[in-house]
Design a protein around this motif. Structure first.
Motif, PDB file in Angstrom:
ATOM      1  N   UNK A  45       0.806  -1.208   0.000  1.00  0.00           N
ATOM      2  CA  UNK A  45       0.000   0.000   0.000  1.00  0.00           C
ATOM      3  C   UNK A  45       0.841   1.260   0.000  1.00  0.00           C
ATOM      4  N   UNK A  46       0.352   2.275   0.722  1.00  0.00           N
ATOM      5  CA  UNK A  46       0.990   3.590   0.701  1.00  0.00           C
ATOM      6  C   UNK A  46       2.440   3.551   1.154  1.00  0.00           C
ATOM      7  N   UNK A  47       2.784   2.612   2.043  1.00  0.00           N
ATOM      8  CA  UNK A  47       4.141   2.531   2.570  1.00  0.00           C
ATOM      9  C   UNK A  47       5.191   2.347   1.474  1.00  0.00           C
ATOM     10  N   UNK A  48       4.853   1.645   0.415  1.00  0.00           N
ATOM     11  CA  UNK A  48       5.820   1.397  -0.656  1.00  0.00           C
ATOM     12  C   UNK A  48       5.508   2.200  -1.913  1.00  0.00           C
ATOM     13  N   UNK A  49       4.505   3.059  -1.852  1.00  0.00           N
ATOM     14  CA  UNK A  49       4.098   3.835  -3.026  1.00  0.00           C
ATOM     15  C   UNK A  49       4.230   5.331  -2.739  1.00  0.00           C
ATOM     16  N   UNK A  50       5.419   5.718  -2.292  1.00  0.00           N
ATOM     17  CA  UNK A  50       5.649   7.121  -1.985  1.00  0.00           C
ATOM     18  C   UNK A  50       7.094   7.481  -2.323  1.00  0.00           C
ATOM     19  N   UNK A  51       7.477   8.700  -2.015  1.00  0.00           N
ATOM     20  CA  UNK A  51       8.808   9.198  -2.380  1.00  0.00           C
ATOM     21  C   UNK A  51       9.907   8.659  -1.471  1.00  0.00           C
ATOM     22  N   UNK A  52       9.552   8.313  -0.240  1.00  0.00           N
ATOM     23  CA  UNK A  52      10.592   7.955   0.718  1.00  0.00           C
ATOM     24  C   UNK A  52      11.281   9.172   1.296  1.00  0.00           C
ATOM     25  N   UNK A  53      10.558  10.280   1.357  1.00  0.00           N
ATOM     26  CA  UNK A  53      11.095  11.492   1.965  1.00  0.00           C
ATOM     27  C   UNK A  53      10.664  11.562   3.429  1.00  0.00           C
ATOM     28  N   UNK A  54      11.615  11.690   4.329  1.00  0.00           N
ATOM     29  CA  UNK A  54      11.319  11.818   5.761  1.00  0.00           C
ATOM     30  C   UNK A  54      11.602  13.270   6.125  1.00  0.00           C
ATOM     31  N   UNK A  55      10.527  14.075   6.151  1.00  0.00           N
ATOM     32  CA  UNK A  55      10.669  15.538   6.182  1.00  0.00           C
ATOM     33  C   UNK A  55       9.818  16.153   7.306  1.00  0.00           C
ATOM     34  N   UNK A  56      10.303  16.097   8.550  1.00  0.00           N
ATOM     35  CA  UNK A  56       9.592  16.775   9.641  1.00  0.00           C
ATOM     36  C   UNK A  56       9.386  18.258   9.372  1.00  0.00           C
ATOM     37  N   UNK A  57      10.238  18.846   8.538  1.00  0.00           N
ATOM     38  CA  UNK A  57      10.133  20.274   8.211  1.00  0.00           C
ATOM     39  C   UNK A  57       8.790  20.647   7.628  1.00  0.00           C
ATOM     40  N   UNK A  58       8.098  19.710   6.986  1.00  0.00           N
ATOM     41  CA  UNK A  58       6.829  20.019   6.349  1.00  0.00           C
ATOM     42  C   UNK A  58       5.624  19.899   7.260  1.00  0.00           C
ATOM     43  N   UNK A  59       5.849  19.475   8.516  1.00  0.00           N
ATOM     44  CA  UNK A  59       4.746  19.204   9.436  1.00  0.00           C
ATOM     45  C   UNK A  59       4.498  20.367  10.384  1.00  0.00           C
ATOM     46  N   UNK A  60       3.278  20.423  10.932  1.00  0.00           N
ATOM     47  CA  UNK A  60       2.999  21.421  11.951  1.00  0.00           C
ATOM     48  C   UNK A  60       3.818  21.115  13.208  1.00  0.00           C
ATOM     49  N   UNK A  61       3.821  22.039  14.153  1.00  0.00           N
ATOM     50  CA  UNK A  61       4.705  21.927  15.320  1.00  0.00           C
ATOM     51  C   UNK A  61       4.488  20.629  16.088  1.00  0.00           C
ATOM     52  N   UNK A  62       3.241  20.213  16.268  1.00  0.00           N
ATOM     53  CA  UNK A  62       2.966  18.972  17.007  1.00  0.00           C
ATOM     54  C   UNK A  62       3.583  17.772  16.304  1.00  0.00           C
ATOM     55  N   UNK A  63       3.311  17.619  15.027  1.00  0.00           N
ATOM     56  CA  UNK A  63       3.786  16.434  14.310  1.00  0.00           C
ATOM     57  C   UNK A  63       5.262  16.535  13.947  1.00  0.00           C
ATOM     58  N   UNK A  64       5.805  17.745  13.925  1.00  0.00           N
ATOM     59  CA  UNK A  64       7.243  17.844  13.712  1.00  0.00           C
ATOM     60  C   UNK A  64       7.997  17.141  14.841  1.00  0.00           C
ATOM     61  N   UNK A  65       7.470  17.216  16.039  1.00  0.00           N
ATOM     62  CA  UNK A  65       8.124  16.531  17.155  1.00  0.00           C
ATOM     63  C   UNK A  65       8.164  15.023  16.926  1.00  0.00           C
ATOM     64  N   UNK A  66       7.055  14.460  16.447  1.00  0.00           N
ATOM     65  CA  UNK A  66       7.049  13.033  16.116  1.00  0.00           C
ATOM     66  C   UNK A  66       8.022  12.750  14.976  1.00  0.00           C
ATOM     67  N   UNK A  67       8.033  13.633  13.982  1.00  0.00           N
ATOM     68  CA  UNK A  67       8.924  13.441  12.841  1.00  0.00           C
ATOM     69  C   UNK A  67      10.393  13.490  13.236  1.00  0.00           C
ATOM     70  N   UNK A  68      10.741  14.368  14.142  1.00  0.00           N
ATOM     71  CA  UNK A  68      12.126  14.457  14.593  1.00  0.00           C
ATOM     72  C   UNK A  68      12.526  13.210  15.382  1.00  0.00           C
ATOM     73  N   UNK A  69      11.599  12.669  16.153  1.00  0.00           N
ATOM     74  CA  UNK A  69      11.866  11.388  16.812  1.00  0.00           C
ATOM     75  C   UNK A  69      12.042  10.279  15.773  1.00  0.00           C
ATOM     76  N   UNK A  70      11.226  10.343  14.709  1.00  0.00           N
ATOM     77  CA  UNK A  70      11.345   9.354  13.633  1.00  0.00           C
ATOM     78  C   UNK A  70      12.733   9.387  13.012  1.00  0.00           C
ATOM     79  N   UNK A  71      13.257  10.590  12.764  1.00  0.00           N
ATOM     80  CA  UNK A  71      14.599  10.705  12.199  1.00  0.00           C
ATOM     81  C   UNK A  71      15.609   9.949  13.051  1.00  0.00           C
ATOM     82  N   UNK A  72      15.541  10.143  14.347  1.00  0.00           N
ATOM     83  CA  UNK A  72      16.486   9.475  15.254  1.00  0.00           C
ATOM     84  C   UNK A  72      16.306   7.962  15.210  1.00  0.00           C
TER      85      UNK A  72
END
Length: 385
Positions: free
Chosen positions: A42-69
């Motif tokens: 599904x969507x997990x393999x049908x995307x760009x593979x960009x991990x970009x917390x920069x594009x998220x609002x402040x709440x989800x950027x925190x989750x995204x930054x944890x994802x990077x780590x």
């Protein structure tokens, strides 16, 4: 009687389900991960593979930054195709320059590193970039890319090494709460008994709880993408996001000038009609992935989106892409679409049934970036850890 017992059964082997399994395993829980197909498709393999917390609002950027780590931590032990080459937002006019300058200030307050690039610096770093297009850029050095179709399979292999039981072609046909346990019945006749079940796949949600699914506020977004043939020796690094992305992404909606700038946009443009914003990412085989678009339908009316690619959308994206980058070749090797579910009225769909059955889906376009960080938080909440 069930033949195996688990602390947690996760239904859905995509990125959201996989990282719920990962964090449960990290907390010492005995985990089974069930994927209805031979591998996630599904969507997990049908995307760009960009991990970009920069594009998220402040709440989800925190989750995204944890994802990077989390991505980087796993990759340091087991190759999951992570490349840390950063992300850049390319502003094409004064309004977009204003937005990236404002976003830089927001990220300075959030202690998230970003660097303003001049037009000259953008042209120097990204060969083939049209000097008539770019005015400035905002670069995020911590951000990464992955190869989606490679990454998820490798994370599964890593989880297996760590003791997670992963079952493929494991179609769930029934979940039943039994006092403080849940029985999960598979189509192949097997039954698993666990303390909790988390359902992270919209298709399984629809199968198991059709009435609840039909009345949910989930909607489906269909995104078209394509990949060029190999660019040979030509290289572009990281994630390239452009002016239309600046005008679309949640992060920029927090900028002081955003609403005023958006109010000036024509309402009848094809970009708005099809939700087009132009992204570039070079795959490991040398081809450049570009797109994408967004068409929407209520989750229970997914067939309204059709099964075919809209070539008018592809042609629009190609023409826009050529205005931004002069690639050695724009000959297209692959075209595809992905679909993801999202909530109309919430960040993510969460529903608990009989205390121990939890539906967690509808993460939308935040999946590749936000799932790893969000899942850590969610496992802590659900198991009171």
């Amino acid at each position: 009687m069930a033949d195996i017992e688990y602390d947690l059964v996760v239904v859905g082997g995509g990125v959201l389900g996989t990282f719920h399994a990962y964090h449960a395993m990290k907390k010492g829980l005995k985990v089974a991960l069930l994927e209805k197909d031979a591998m996630p498709k599904g969507a997990t393999v049908r995307n760009f593979g960009q991990v970009v917390p920069s594009g998220m609002n402040t709440k989800w950027q925190q989750y995204g930054r944890k994802s990077l780590k989390i991505y980087k931590k796993i990759h340091a032990k087991f190759d999951i195709s992570v490349r840390q080459e950063g992300s850049i937002y390319l502003a094409s006019n004064d309004e977009e320059v204003q937005l990236i300058e404002e976003l830089k200030e927001i990220n300075r307050a959030n202690d998230y590193t970003s660097i303003l690039f001049t037009k000259t610096e953008c042209l120097r770093k990204y060969p083939g970039l049209n000097e008539q297009y770019v005015k400035a850029g905002l670069f995020f050095p911590e951000e990464i890319t992955v190869e989606p179709r490679t990454m998820i399979g490798r994370v599964h292999k890593y989880l297996k090494k760590k003791g997670v039981s992963i079952f493929y072609k494991a179609k769930v046909i029934e979940c039943n709460a039994l006092n403080n346990e849940v029985s999960t019945q598979l189509a192949n006749g097997r039954m698993l008994l666990s303390s909790k079940v988390i359902i992270c796949n919209g298709s399984d949600f629809k199968t198991l709880y059709p009435e609840m699914f039909a009345t949910s506020d989930l909607e489906i977004s269909k995104l078209q993408m394509m990949k060029t043939k190999s660019q040979g020796d030509y290289k572009i690094s990281g994630s390239i996001l452009t002016g239309l992305s600046i005008r679309r992404y949640e992060a920029f909606a927090e900028c002081p000038s955003y609403l005023k700038i958006k109010s000036k946009e024509p309402l009848d443009s094809l970009e708005k009609k099809w939700g087009v914003h132009i992204l570039f990412k070079q795959a490991m085989d040398g081809g450049v992935i570009l797109g994408d678009s967004h068409e929407y339908a209520d989750a229970d009316n997914i067939d309204d989106l059709g099964f075919d690619l809209n070539m008018d959308i592809d042609n629009l994206m190609l023409s826009k892409a050529k205005e931004i980058f002069s690639l050695p070749t724009y000959e297209i090797e692959q075209r595809w679409f992905g679909m993801y579910s999202q909530c109309k009225n919430a960040d993510i769909y969460e529903r608990t049934i009989d205390r121990n059955i939890h539906i967690i889906t509808g993460i939308g376009g935040k999946g590749m970036t936000g799932s790893a960080g969000f899942s850590k938080h969610n496992i802590q909440q659900l198991f009171n850890i």
